[in-house]
Design a protein around this motif. Structure first.
Motif, PDB file in Angstrom:
ATOM      1  N   ASN A 219       0.842  -1.193   0.000  1.00  0.00           N
ATOM      2  CA  ASN A 219       0.000   0.000   0.000  1.00  0.00           C
ATOM      3  C   ASN A 219       0.873   1.237   0.000  1.00  0.00           C
ATOM      4  OD1 ASN A 219      -2.828  -1.091   0.338  1.00  0.00           O
ATOM      5  ND2 ASN A 219      -1.834  -2.059   2.097  1.00  0.00           N
ATOM      6  N   LEU A 221       0.785   5.553  -0.060  1.00  0.00           N
ATOM      7  CA  LEU A 221       0.079   6.816   0.080  1.00  0.00           C
ATOM      8  C   LEU A 221       1.083   7.955  -0.036  1.00  0.00           C
ATOM      9  CD1 LEU A 221      -2.063   6.079   3.296  1.00  0.00           C
ATOM     10  CD2 LEU A 221      -2.748   5.709   0.911  1.00  0.00           C
ATOM     11  N   LEU A 262      -4.561   2.740   5.590  1.00  0.00           N
ATOM     12  CA  LEU A 262      -3.429   2.434   4.728  1.00  0.00           C
ATOM     13  C   LEU A 262      -3.884   1.848   3.393  1.00  0.00           C
ATOM     14  CD1 LEU A 262      -1.057   0.942   7.430  1.00  0.00           C
ATOM     15  CD2 LEU A 262      -0.479   2.849   5.933  1.00  0.00           C
ATOM     16  N   GLN A 263      -5.066   1.229   3.372  1.00  0.00           N
ATOM     17  CA  GLN A 263      -5.558   0.602   2.142  1.00  0.00           C
ATOM     18  C   GLN A 263      -6.193   1.615   1.181  1.00  0.00           C
ATOM     19  OE1 GLN A 263      -6.015  -0.940   5.158  1.00  0.00           O
ATOM     20  NE2 GLN A 263      -4.526  -2.556   4.709  1.00  0.00           N
ATOM     21  N   THR A 264      -6.858   2.635   1.728  1.00  0.00           N
ATOM     22  CA  THR A 264      -7.629   3.550   0.876  1.00  0.00           C
ATOM     23  C   THR A 264      -7.180   5.005   0.962  1.00  0.00           C
ATOM     24  OG1 THR A 264      -9.304   4.014   2.575  1.00  0.00           O
ATOM     25  CG2 THR A 264      -9.638   2.055   1.185  1.00  0.00           C
ATOM     26  N   GLY A 265      -6.455   5.372   2.016  1.00  0.00           N
ATOM     27  CA  GLY A 265      -6.087   6.767   2.229  1.00  0.00           C
ATOM     28  C   GLY A 265      -7.178   7.582   2.876  1.00  0.00           C
ATOM     29  N   GLU A 266      -8.323   6.951   3.157  1.00  0.00           N
ATOM     30  CA  GLU A 266      -9.471   7.650   3.744  1.00  0.00           C
ATOM     31  C   GLU A 266      -9.143   8.154   5.150  1.00  0.00           C
ATOM     32  OE1 GLU A 266     -14.091   6.592   5.044  1.00  0.00           O
ATOM     33  OE2 GLU A 266     -12.720   5.023   4.354  1.00  0.00           O
ATOM     34  N   GLN A 276      -5.658  10.969   2.070  1.00  0.00           N
ATOM     35  CA  GLN A 276      -4.333  10.928   1.454  1.00  0.00           C
ATOM     36  C   GLN A 276      -4.414  10.410   0.020  1.00  0.00           C
ATOM     37  OE1 GLN A 276      -2.757  12.865   4.024  1.00  0.00           O
ATOM     38  NE2 GLN A 276      -1.089  11.794   3.017  1.00  0.00           N
ATOM     39  N   ARG A 278      -3.842   8.110  -2.826  1.00  0.00           N
ATOM     40  CA  ARG A 278      -3.475   6.689  -2.800  1.00  0.00           C
ATOM     41  C   ARG A 278      -2.962   6.263  -4.170  1.00  0.00           C
ATOM     42  NH1 ARG A 278      -5.464   1.961  -4.518  1.00  0.00           N
ATOM     43  NH2 ARG A 278      -5.022   0.073  -3.285  1.00  0.00           N
ATOM     44  N   ASN A 280      -1.894   3.379  -6.910  1.00  0.00           N
ATOM     45  CA  ASN A 280      -2.053   1.984  -7.315  1.00  0.00           C
ATOM     46  C   ASN A 280      -0.676   1.329  -7.384  1.00  0.00           C
ATOM     47  OD1 ASN A 280      -4.828   2.308  -7.580  1.00  0.00           O
ATOM     48  ND2 ASN A 280      -4.697   2.833  -9.762  1.00  0.00           N
TER      49      ASN A 280
END
Length: 296
Positions: A219, A221, A262-266, A276, A278, A280
């Motif tokens: 992941n 960011l 950490l997965q989505t930046g939400e 944040q 994010r 790919n």
């Protein structure tokens, strides 16, 4: 064109360390009064995606300006008094949201912010007194107090604008990332060189990135916190409730404790309200590559 002399005074205000004891005292009160994190998140504006305070202040300011107009028109005393009363009451939640944001700022911002808040408190006090005088039938005195309150509120608003547009309090500090990062896929590092389960700092195309690997999943960011540019790689891995477990799915900023997935930046917890950026990721021949959607 030359800068207004007032700006020089405000520049000096940013470095006025004489305000620091006052700032620390108010900050302690705010932190104690607004301890529940869920309440702070609401007052910061996390559910809205941007700060609540700039929206909330529109009500008292709007009603007070409208009352000032009505005060110049004969026979509108009752309507003007009602508007002033609404403004005084609505100033309370606006102030709560403002103090919540203020308590999570840098030193120079705190100094300007505390003077901004004092000006607004004085303005609110003048309007509350104006309301009382109008209720007693002393409309001339009430009008004078109202106009004085509007002048003080205008000064406080100017400082609020300085905080936002000069000192960048409450704005998204990662908005420029998609404009600076080039489009397409770019090599990050060999997967074998990235530690598993640890926050790492990498630079790709002159952009600071936060990298977190879990097995073959990586992941990535922006490493710059959207709240006030804190370095996220120096933060902690936490759970969604902010608990430091070492095996969580979120990162907590080391500066003001904003929490991001950490997965989505939400944004999970404020004071940040913007997520944040994010990136790919993919693995090609053992090399981790990154791509930012919408970049360039």
């Amino acid at each position: 064109m030359r800068r207004a002399p007032l700006l020089k005074l405000i520049d000096r205000l940013e470095d006025a360390t004489v305000l620091d004891p006052f700032v620390k005292g108010i900050k302690r009160v705010v932190d104690a009064a607004l301890r529940p994190r869920g309440l702070r998140d609401i007052l910061h504006g996390v559910p809205l995606g941007h700060p609540v305070h700039p929206l909330a202040v529109q009500v008292p300011l709007g009603t007070w300006v409208s009352a000032a107009v009505l005060d110049a028109v004969p026979g509108t005393e009752r309507a003007a008094r009602m508007l002033i009363g609404v403004g005084v009451v609505s100033a309370v939640p606006a102030a709560m949201a403002g103090y919540t944001d203020w308590s999570k700022l840098h030193e120079q911002q705190l100094r300007v912010g505390v003077v901004h808040s004092v000006a607004n408190l004085v303005a609110t006090g003048l309007y509350a007194t104006s309301f009382i005088q109008r209720t007693r039938g002393k409309h001339t005195k009430g009008k004078l107090l109202g106009y004085a309150g509007l002048m003080v509120a205008a000064g406080g608003g100017f400082l609020g604008g300085h905080l936002t547009y000069r000192q960048a309090a409450g704005v998204n500090h990662t908005e420029d990332v998609p404009h600076l990062f080039p489009a397409g896929w770019h090599p990050l590092a060999p997967l074998s060189n990235i530690a598993d389960g640890k926050l790492e700092h990498h630079i790709v195309e002159e952009t600071s990135l936060l990298v977190f690997r879990q097995g073959d999943e990586v992941n990535v960011l922006s490493d710059v916190c959207s709240h006030l540019s804190g370095p996220l790689h120096e933060g902690e891995i936490v759970d969604e409730d902010g608990t430091s477990s070492g095996s969580g799915t979120c990162v907590e900023c080391p500066w003001h404790q904003s929490v991001f997935s950490l997965q989505t930046g939400e944004v999970i917890h404020g004071p940040a309200t913007s997520g944040q950026p994010r990136f790919n990721t993919r693995i090609t021949d053992g090399i981790v590559e990154v791509c930012l959607p919408g970049a360039g």
